[in-house]
Write an enzyme that holds these catalytic residues in place. Structure first.
Site, PDB file in Angstrom:
ATOM      1  N   TYR A 139       0.860  -1.178   0.000  1.00 44.69           N
ATOM      2  CA  TYR A 139       0.000   0.000   0.000  1.00 44.69           C
ATOM      3  C   TYR A 139       0.899   1.231   0.000  1.00 44.69           C
ATOM      4  O   TYR A 139       1.419   1.622   1.036  1.00 44.69           O
ATOM      5  CB  TYR A 139      -0.900  -0.057   1.246  1.00 44.69           C
ATOM      6  CG  TYR A 139      -1.934   1.029   1.390  1.00 44.69           C
ATOM      7  CD1 TYR A 139      -2.237   1.936   0.383  1.00 44.69           C
ATOM      8  CD2 TYR A 139      -2.650   1.137   2.585  1.00 44.69           C
ATOM      9  CE1 TYR A 139      -3.208   2.902   0.551  1.00 44.69           C
ATOM     10  CE2 TYR A 139      -3.622   2.099   2.771  1.00 44.69           C
ATOM     11  CZ  TYR A 139      -3.895   2.984   1.747  1.00 44.69           C
ATOM     12  OH  TYR A 139      -4.862   3.949   1.925  1.00 44.69           O
ATOM     13  N   LYS A 167      -1.466  -1.517  -3.968  1.00 45.73           N
ATOM     14  CA  LYS A 167      -2.380  -0.382  -4.108  1.00 45.73           C
ATOM     15  C   LYS A 167      -1.500   0.858  -4.205  1.00 45.73           C
ATOM     16  O   LYS A 167      -0.835   1.235  -3.245  1.00 45.73           O
ATOM     17  CB  LYS A 167      -3.329  -0.279  -2.917  1.00 45.73           C
ATOM     18  CG  LYS A 167      -4.262   0.936  -2.998  1.00 45.73           C
ATOM     19  CD  LYS A 167      -5.144   1.070  -1.769  1.00 45.73           C
ATOM     20  CE  LYS A 167      -6.030   2.304  -1.884  1.00 45.73           C
ATOM     21  NZ  LYS A 167      -6.887   2.498  -0.676  1.00 45.73           N
TER      22      LYS A 167
END
Length: 293
Positions: A139, A167
């Site tokens: 992330y 992500k």
């Protein structure tokens, strides 16, 4: 590892709150939201992430959200749980507390606030991966963590089967990253979804997809079919609402929109403050346009 599940539209669920200053989870509303997005056909759900006010949740609350989401979504869509901390041992403890659940994996940012070196980031992720058999989704969110996952760091982690996707929330590398790394890239910047998809991103983890998730599914379908004219027209129509949904700290405006749609209250947990009256009115006006698509 089945990395193919990390594609399409994933919704990072808000955590409905109730009580003074958002002291309690509205459990009935959360279950309704899970059912709502499953019925909409989204590809996956994230609980206790940034949009879910994850850093403001207790361990028991995070556990409850993950349990309910896994139970309701089983056989319909995979579920990721957000975990993270400045302290690697704390993040590992969060994973251990959830590791018996049928989760698809964990969405994990680098240690925040400390701004460790790339070597320190690698150590952090490798340490967490050693404590679970479930995949980790990287992330990269430098606006919140104060540190950026470098391309070489991502490549190194991608060479190990524990890491299934990333992500990516930094707008600058989003259109380059899909061609630079071997793991799947999920767009985490809603204003960059179409450029990221054009560049080869596998999908998105989109907070704004709480509103009209069908439009996000349609957008991805247009891109996959090579219909860029319709994709561009649709995305340009979505942008005004997306801008408004991030005009105040996430998920303040998302919850305001969901309240207007009758899906949950606009309550957020302190120190987050409710959406301003002016923005809420502006969101409502734009919702009328977007809901007519």
């Amino acid at each position: 590892m089945n990395t193919a599940i990390f594609e399409g539209v994933w919704v990072p669920l808000v955590t409905p709150m109730t009580g003074a200053n958002g002291a309690e989870i509205d459990r009935n509303a959360f279950a309704r939201l899970v059912d709502y997005y499953l019925a909409a056909g989204v590809n996956g759900l994230v609980v206790a992430g940034t949009t879910g006010e994850g850093t403001l949740l207790s361990d028991d609350e995070r556990r409850w959200l993950a349990e309910v989401a896994c139970h309701l979504a089983r056989g319909h869509a995979p579920v990721l749980a957000g975990v993270g901390a400045s302290d690697t041992a704390n993040a590992a403890r969060q994973i251990r507390a959830l590791d018996d659940l049928p989760l698809a994996g964990y969405l994990v940012p680098p240690p925040y606030y400390l701004r460790p070196s790339q070597e320190g980031i690698l150590w952090h992720y490798r340490s967490l991966a050693a404590g679970t058999r479930r995949p980790l989704v990287l992330y990269n969110v430098p606006l919140r963590t104060g540190v950026t996952l470098g391309v070489e760091t991502i490549r190194e982690l991608a060479s190990h089967e524990s890491f299934a996707a990333i992500k990516e929330c930094d707008a600058h590398p989003l259109t380059r990253l899909p061609s630079q790394v071997t793991i799947r890239v999920l767009c985490g910047d809603d204003m960059q979804i179409l450029p990221a998809l054009r560049a080869g991103a596998a999908g998105c983890i989109s907070a704004a997809a709480h509103v009209r998730p069908d439009l996000y599914l349609k957008l991805i379908r247009y891109v996959r079919e090579g219909d860029m004219d319709h994709a561009s027209t649709l995305f340009n129509g979505m942008k005004p609402l997306i801008r408004r949904l991030f005009s105040e700290p996430n998920p303040v405006a998302i919850k305001a929109a969901l309240a207007s749609l009758g899906l949950c209250t606009p309550t957020v947990r302190r120190p987050l403050m409710p959406c301003s009256t002016a923005l809420h009115k502006d969101i409502d006006a734009q919702l009328e346009v977007t809901m007519a698509f």
